[in-house]
Structure formats: structure tokens, C-alpha cells
Design a protein around this motif. Structure first.
Motif, short mmCIF file in Angstrom:
data_model
loop_
_atom_site.label_atom_id
_atom_site.label_comp_id
_atom_site.label_asym_id
_atom_site.label_seq_id
_atom_site.Cartn_x
_atom_site.Cartn_y
_atom_site.Cartn_z
N CYS A 139 99.94 -10.39 96.13
CA CYS A 139 99.23 -8.16 96.44
C CYS A 139 98.06 -7.74 96.02
O CYS A 139 98.33 -7.74 95.23
N ALA A 140 97.02 -7.37 96.41
CA ALA A 140 96.67 -5.76 95.13
C ALA A 140 96.83 -4.92 95.44
O ALA A 140 96.68 -4.15 96.74
N ILE A 141 97.08 -4.42 94.45
CA ILE A 141 97.79 -3.23 94.55
C ILE A 141 97.05 -2.18 93.35
O ILE A 141 96.44 -2.99 92.65
N PHE A 142 95.92 -1.18 93.83
CA PHE A 142 95.02 -0.33 93.05
C PHE A 142 95.59 1.05 93.58
O PHE A 142 96.05 1.66 94.39
N MET A 143 94.84 2.02 92.60
CA MET A 143 94.98 3.27 92.73
C MET A 143 93.04 3.37 92.83
O MET A 143 92.37 2.31 92.35
N LEU A 144 93.12 4.63 93.65
CA LEU A 144 91.60 4.61 94.05
C LEU A 144 91.10 6.70 93.42
O LEU A 144 92.30 7.14 93.43
N PRO A 146 90.33 10.82 94.28
CA PRO A 146 90.05 11.36 95.76
C PRO A 146 88.42 10.94 96.28
O PRO A 146 88.48 11.33 97.40
N SER A 147 88.01 10.90 95.78
CA SER A 147 85.61 10.03 96.11
C SER A 147 86.14 8.43 96.38
O SER A 147 85.35 7.93 96.88
N GLY A 148 87.44 7.56 96.17
CA GLY A 148 87.71 6.79 96.96
C GLY A 148 87.03 5.78 95.64
O GLY A 148 86.84 4.16 96.31
N ARG A 149 86.88 5.81 94.75
CA ARG A 149 86.27 4.80 93.34
C ARG A 149 87.87 4.23 92.84
O ARG A 149 88.72 5.06 92.38
N VAL A 150 87.56 3.22 92.37
CA VAL A 150 88.96 2.38 91.72
C VAL A 150 89.09 2.74 90.38
O VAL A 150 88.38 3.14 89.58
N PHE A 151 90.24 3.20 89.93
CA PHE A 151 90.65 3.38 88.67
C PHE A 151 92.23 3.15 87.94
O PHE A 151 92.50 3.14 86.58
N THR A 152 92.53 1.91 88.51
CA THR A 152 93.61 1.24 88.37
C THR A 152 93.46 -0.17 88.90
O THR A 152 92.98 -0.45 90.04
N ILE A 168 85.48 -4.01 88.00
CA ILE A 168 85.89 -3.65 89.45
C ILE A 168 86.02 -1.41 88.76
O ILE A 168 85.73 -1.13 90.61
N THR A 169 86.28 -1.65 88.26
CA THR A 169 86.93 0.27 87.50
C THR A 169 85.74 1.18 87.52
O THR A 169 84.71 0.30 87.44
N ASP A 170 85.93 2.10 88.99
CA ASP A 170 84.96 3.28 88.65
C ASP A 170 83.43 2.03 90.04
O ASP A 170 82.80 3.32 90.43
N ARG A 231 95.91 14.24 93.61
CA ARG A 231 94.93 13.70 92.48
C ARG A 231 94.37 12.22 92.63
O ARG A 231 93.66 11.61 92.16
N GLY A 232 94.70 11.16 94.06
CA GLY A 232 94.18 9.94 94.37
C GLY A 232 94.55 9.11 95.42
O GLY A 232 95.23 10.07 95.98
N PHE A 233 94.62 7.84 95.71
CA PHE A 233 95.27 7.62 96.64
C PHE A 233 95.83 5.76 96.07
O PHE A 233 95.29 5.00 94.67
N SER A 234 97.14 5.53 96.15
CA SER A 234 97.30 4.09 96.27
C SER A 234 97.05 3.27 97.23
O SER A 234 96.92 3.59 98.63
N SER A 235 96.64 2.05 97.16
CA SER A 235 95.86 1.09 97.90
C SER A 235 96.47 -0.09 97.60
O SER A 235 97.18 -0.54 96.73
N VAL A 236 97.51 -0.99 99.07
CA VAL A 236 97.94 -2.23 98.84
C VAL A 236 97.26 -2.62 99.77
O VAL A 236 97.24 -2.52 101.00
#
Length: 643
Positions: A139-144, A146-152, A168-170, A231-236
Motif C-alpha cells: 500500500c502506498a500511504i502518504f499525506m498531501l 491542502p493544495s495536493g502536494r506530498v509531505f509524507t 517526491i516531497t512537495d 490540514r491536508g489529505f491522507s491518501s492510500v
């Protein structure tokens, strides 16, 4: 429990020691520092005791400090009773303040300890969560943001998407989308849906860093802060390409089953129609004979009955042949054959039908094309089917040409007509069972759609191929059969259709001595059936045979196996036998450069023999070679090589 008791003892001991220390300091330094307030140093002792041990030690320190202050510093000295009201009030205020300080410090300490425990629990939870997230490799689990940019970015994300965390960060998560999806605004639509609903899911193609695509299931959810702001979005992202392929395969199976079911229904309807038509004619004319018509009418009736009986017999034979082919039980009586009389027999069989439609039949047969190994009846069935098909689809006054040509390693038999042709859409399916192509869309030529399917199967059982070509509807068609030239002159056999050369050993005369016992031979020929046939014959004579299906493969095997004799074809795709033997002769003797070599080829011209000897072959045999002759030549060359 023991640790708690030990801590309590230490706390109370600390209270006693700090109060005594405060007393000593007061006694030693009180006069020097002019400390008139006897309780100042004891406040420090109470604070230290309460901070170290809690409320209990703080209370103990307060009581001890009050008692010692009364005894040593309040009048009357060295006596516990307090002499004046002011000193009593002062002592009471100290006790109250010390107790309040002890309670406050103990409460602060307890709150601090609870906060530290909660922070530790939170830290451990975060560590466990991070470990769990990193352990999910599928599973690819990461945080975005609010503008949709990756930060985790977790390890599973790197495994699936191919990006490292630092690269990939930012970056905007739209880099995972196909260009056409970005143009349609799908990344923004997904974030908008998640913002409105709190969660959104979708499936679609995604891009890895390498540019490869995979079918992904994507779940994205909003992550609010403490006050509810985004704060942002969690994506899986999960790679479900295997499931997608399985679903597509299952859907294809459903469609194929539905198509097979339709073909079955159509086939039953066709069989019913085709068997009923000649049967109606037979029954009708049989009744006419019973009415005792004239002799001419009876003869005509008998002719029609015979023709329709043959039609019905042909339909039944086709069905039985297809059934035998499917089960692998079609009988083959193979022998060494010339194709010219077989083709002429097929031409004679269709000539009456061609003459009835004023179709011109032309044959161009190369009598030196070469011999083949096959079943004469089945080969005639191939040519008859192709010719009768050409007659069926060629209009009156048309032309049909059948041509036999030798092509060195194989022979080609082509049947061309000036008939209705084949559409480009139907051409790939022309050899499928029960398939019939008619450019008019009407059924007018009859048949079950089995003739060409039988042709293909019979050609393959003879080690050959068949192909169809047409320039389009109304422009005729050409069917070409390729059959391998016979390499060995084998005796007649009777075998199942599973493999026509399965009993080659039994076709060589019994009782022969193993004249090739202990010899290692290498056979090179681009046709697998030919290689197997030659190998079977040589193995019968006792040799250990390795086969290669190309010159390059043969060259590799030569250096690896160091055989005693090489048997090679001349005409092979890519590198021919002449160039192959030249490369062999360029090798050192230890690598096989001096190996005795036999050219076994369909070339019969004298210049071909001279060219073979010049290239480096020691012997030259034309196909089909007699098994005894081949074994004798191999044995003689092996003897020369060893000498």
C-alpha cells in the motif's frame, strides 16, 4: 509494589534530611546572614520535599520544620510551647503556607508526570503507527497538504510508485496520473470530492516513476487540525492490476462462452438445414421413382439422389473428421510421396463442378519440387477442399489455378481463384471451425464451415502450414499450403494424428546392428519435425543425438557438446548452412573446427554440391535420404574423424 514502597521511603527520608539541613544552615549561618525570619530556609526544605516525594513528604517536612522552629527559634527557646500570640500566628501562617505550597507542588508534579506519560504514550503510538505504515509494502500511504502536494511518504509508496521520499516531497500528486486524466482535471476533482464528502475513492490507471502503468484503487480522506480547519489529505493507493486482469480475463471468458453458445446454436441450425436439404431431394425423387416415371426421369432421379447422397456423406465425414481431430485420434498412414499425382486426382474430382460453371482450371506443377512424407488420402483431402471451395465461391466463367513449387526446404501448393474474395475483417478467422464468410451477407453456397478448418489441421499434422490471402471483396483469394521436404525415406506407417513421426524407429528395418553406438551427433535443421525425424532414425542406429533449430543454436551446441559428426541443412532462415560451416571451420580443432560434417539438403543441383564441399562439408546427401545410407555415411565420417 516494592518499587512504590521504596520510593515512599526515599521521599520521607528526603523530607527529614532537607529539614535537618535547613536547621543546620540556620544555626550556622543565621547570625552571619542576619536572617531574622526562622521559616525562610524551612520553606526551601518543604518545597524540595514536596517536589521530590509529593504531598506526604511535604506535609512531613512542614510538621518537622514547624516543630524545630518553635523549639530552636521561638520564645521561650528550647521549649515547644509558644510564648506570644504573634509568634503563634507567625507559626500558624508558616504551616498553612507550607501545606499550600506542598499541595500545589505535588499537584504540579502529578500533572507533569501525567503529561509526560501521555506524551510518551503518544510518542509510542506515533512510532507504532509509523512502523505499521512503513511495513505495509503493498500500500502506498502518504499525506498531501491542502493544495495536493506530498509531505509524507512511506516505504510502500516508494515500492509501488518508485519515487524516493526526497524526490517526491512537495511534488503535486497529479504526477501519478496519465496525461489525458490531467487534462480532464481528475486530480482536482478527487480532492474536491474528498473536501465535500470527507472521503473519496476511485479506480484507474496510475503512473510509476519508470513510466509503467498499473491499475490502482485510490482512497483519499481529509485530515482536520485541532479547530477543524483542513490540514491536508491522507491518501492510500493499492496496486490491483492482477485483480483487474483477472476481471478482464473473466469478462473475456464470458464473451467467449456467449460467442461459443451462439456458434453452437448457429451450427445446429446449419447442420439441420444442410442435412435436411439433400434428404428432401432424396426422398422427393424416391417418391417420383415409385410413381413409375419414364426411364429418362428415373435416370435423372437416380443421378440427383446420388449427388445429394454424396453431399450428405461429405457433411457427415467432415463432422467425423473434426471430432477425430479434436480428440487427437485421426488416423494417418504416412509414406514417402510425390505430390503431382495427388494434386491431379483432386483436380479430376472437382473438374465436373468447375465445367458446370464454365470455370477454367489451370495447373502448374513442378515435377522436381521434392518428395514429402504424408498420408496420400489426407493430402488429397486438403487439395480437394481448397479446390472445391474455390469452385464454390468463383462465379461462372471465372478462373482457378493450382501451382506446385519447390522451395528448397519445403514445397508450396497454392490455389488461386477469381471469386468473391475475402474481407479484411474476416481473413484472420477464415480457418476457424464453423466460420463462413460471404460478402453478400446471404447464405447461398451451403456447407458447415468446416472445410478450411480441416485443411489447417491436416496441414499441421503433416508438419506444414496453410495461409490465406485476398486483396478484398470481389478480388479473388489465394490459399497456400507449405509442406516440408522429406528428409528421410521412411516406409509406410499407420499412426494417430498426435504425431505423424512418433513411430519412426519401427519404420526402419528391424534387426539392424547399432552401427552408430557411442557416437555423439549434432543435427541442425530449422524445422522441428525434420530434426525429430532425423534424430529418431540416428538414435535407432545407436547414436546419441542433439538437435538445433538454427545455425546460431547449432554453433553454441557445437562448442558445448563437441560431437563426433555434424549433420546440417543448407537452407535455413537467418544464417544458411554454407555460412554456418564456414564459421565452424574457423574454430580451433579443440573447439570443434575439424568436426566431420554432412550436408543433408533438398538442393540437388551439381553447383549446390560443389558449393557445399567448398564451404567445408565432407559429404553431401539429398533429401529424402535412405536411413541405411545416412547411418553408413555418418559411421564412415566418424571413423575418419577418429583416425
Amino acid at each position: 509494589m516494592l518499587k512504590k514502597l521504596q520510593f515512599c521511603i526515599k521521599g520521607y527520608s528526603m523530607a527529614v534530611l532537607t529539614v535537618l539541613l535547613a536547621l543546620l544552615l540556620k544555626l550556622r549561618l543565621g547570625t552571619v546572614l542576619e536572617m531574622n525570619n526562622p521559616f525562610l530556609l524551612f520553606f526551601g526544605a518543604v518545597i524540595v520535599s514536596a517536589w521530590y516525594g509529593g504531598l506526604g513528604p511535604g506535609v512531613l517536612a512542614t510538621v518537622l520544620a514547624a516543630a524545630l522552629s518553635d523549639y530552636f527559634f521561638l520564645s521561650p527557646l528550647h521549649s515547644l510551647p509558644v510564648g506570644s500570640f504573634g509568634q503563634s500566628l507567625q507559626l500558624s501562617v508558616f504551616v498553612l503556607e507550607a501545606l499550600l505550597v506542598s499541595w500545589t507542588i505535588a499537584a504540579l508534579k502529578s500533572a507533569k508526570e501525567k503529561a509526560q506519560k501521555q506524551q510518551e504514550i503518544l510518542r509510542q503510538s506515533q512510532e507504532i503507527g509509523n512502523l505499521l505504515v512503513d511495513s505495509l509494502k503493498d500500500c502506498a500511504i502518504f499525506m498531501l497538504n491542502p493544495s495536493g502536494r506530498v509531505f509524507t511518504w512511506n516505504a510502500g509508496s516508494e515500492s509501488i510508485m518508485g519515487y524516493g521520499a526526497e524526490e517526491i516531497t512537495d511534488r503535486h500528486f497529479s504526477c501519478f496520473y496519465l496525461a489525458e486524466d490531467i487534462e480532464l482535471g481528475k486530480p482536482e476533482q478527487l480532492l474536491e470530492a474528498a473536501t465535500v464528502e470527507g472521503r473519496a475513492e476511485e479506480e484507474g490507471w496510475r503512473l510509476r516513476k519508470s513510466g509503467s502503468q498499473f491499475w490502482a484503487h485510490v482512497a483519499i480522506a481529509t485530515v482536520p487540525d485541532e479547530v477543524g480547519n483542513l490540514r491536508g489529505f491522507s491518501s492510500v493507493i493499492r496496486d490491483i492490476t492482477a485483480r483487474k486482469r483477472a476481471e478482464e480475463a473473466l469478462q473475456l471468458q464470458r464473451e467467449q462462452l456467449a460467442q461459443a453458445n451462439r456458434l453452437k446454436d448457429e451450427f445446429l441450425a446449419v447442420v439441420s438445414h444442410e442435412l435436411r436439404s439433400p434428404l428432401n431431394a432424396i426422398l422427393g425423387w424416391t417418391q417420383a421413382i415409385r410413381r413409375k416415371q419414364s426411364d429418362a426421369a428415373v435416370l435423372k432421379a437416380l443421378e440427383i439422389i446420388e449427388r445429394n447422397g454424396k453431399i450428405q456423406l461429405k457433411l457427415i465425414d467432415d463432422l467425423l473428421d473434426v471430432s477425430s481431430i479434436i480428440q487427437g485420434k485421426l488416423r494417418m498412414r504416412t509414406r514417402l510421396l510425390d505430390l503431382e499425382p495427388i494434386i491431379n486426382a483432386a483436380i479430376d474430382a472437382v473438374r465436373p463442378a468447375a465445367e458446370a460453371k464454365s470455370i477454367q482450371l489451370e495447373s502448374i506443377l513442378d515435377l522436381s519440387a521434392g518428395k514429402v512424407i504424408g498420408d496420400p488420402d489426407r493430402l488429397q483431402q486438403i487439395f480437394w477442399n481448397l479446390l472445391s471451395n474455390a469452385v464454390k465461391f468463383t462465379p461462372e466463367g471465372g478462373q482457378i489455378r493450382i501451382q506446385l513449387q519447390g522451395k528448397i526446404s519445403h514445397v508450396e501448393i497454392s490455389v488461386s481463384d477469381t471469386g468473391c474474395g475475402i474481407s479484411a475483417d474476416f481473413l484472420p478467422y477464415v480457418f476457424d471451425r464453423f466460420s463462413q464468410g460471404n460478402p453478400t451477407g446471404k447464405r447461398g453456397n451451403g456447407g458447415l464451415g468446416l472445410g478450411l478448418a480441416i485443411v489447417r489441421h491436416l496441414a499441421e499434422l503433416h508438419g506444414g502450414t496453410v495461409r490465406a490471402a485476398s486483396e478484398g471483396v470481389g478480388r479473388g483469394a489465394t490459399f497456400t499450403v507449405e509442406l516440408p521436404v522429406a528428409a528421410i525415406a521412411i516406409k509406410p506407417s499407420d499412426t494417430d494424428s498426435q504425431h505423424m513421426f512418433s513411430s519412426v524407429g519401427s519404420q526402419v528395418q528391424a534387426g539392424r546392428q547399432p552401427v552408430l553406438q557411442g557416437l555423439r551427433l549434432l543435427v541442425v535443421d530449422n524445422r522441428a519435425d525434420t530434426c525429430q525425424l532425423i534424430a529418431s532414425v540416428l538414435e535407432y542406429f545407436g547414436a546419441e543425438v542433439t538437435v538445433a533449430l538454427s545455425a546460431s543454436e547449432g554453433f553454441d551446441r557445437l562448442e558445448e557438446l563437441k560431437p563426433d559428426v555434424l549433420v546440417s541443412d543448407i537452407e535455413m532462415p537467418g544464417e544458411n548452412g554454407y555460412n554456418f560451416i564456414r564459421r565452424v571451420r574457423d574454430l580451433e580443432a579443440a573447439q570443434g573446427g575439424t568436426i566431420p560434417a554432412i550436408a543433408l539438403t533438398a538442393h540437388a543441383a551439381p553447383e549446390a554440391r560443389i558449393q557445399a564441399f567448398s564451404a567445408g562439408f565432407q559429404m553431401y546427401l539429398t533429401k529424402p535420404a535412405e536411413p541405411d545410407e545416412l547411418a553408413a555415411v555418418v559411421a564412415s565420417l566418424a571413423g575418419l574423424g577418429r583416425n
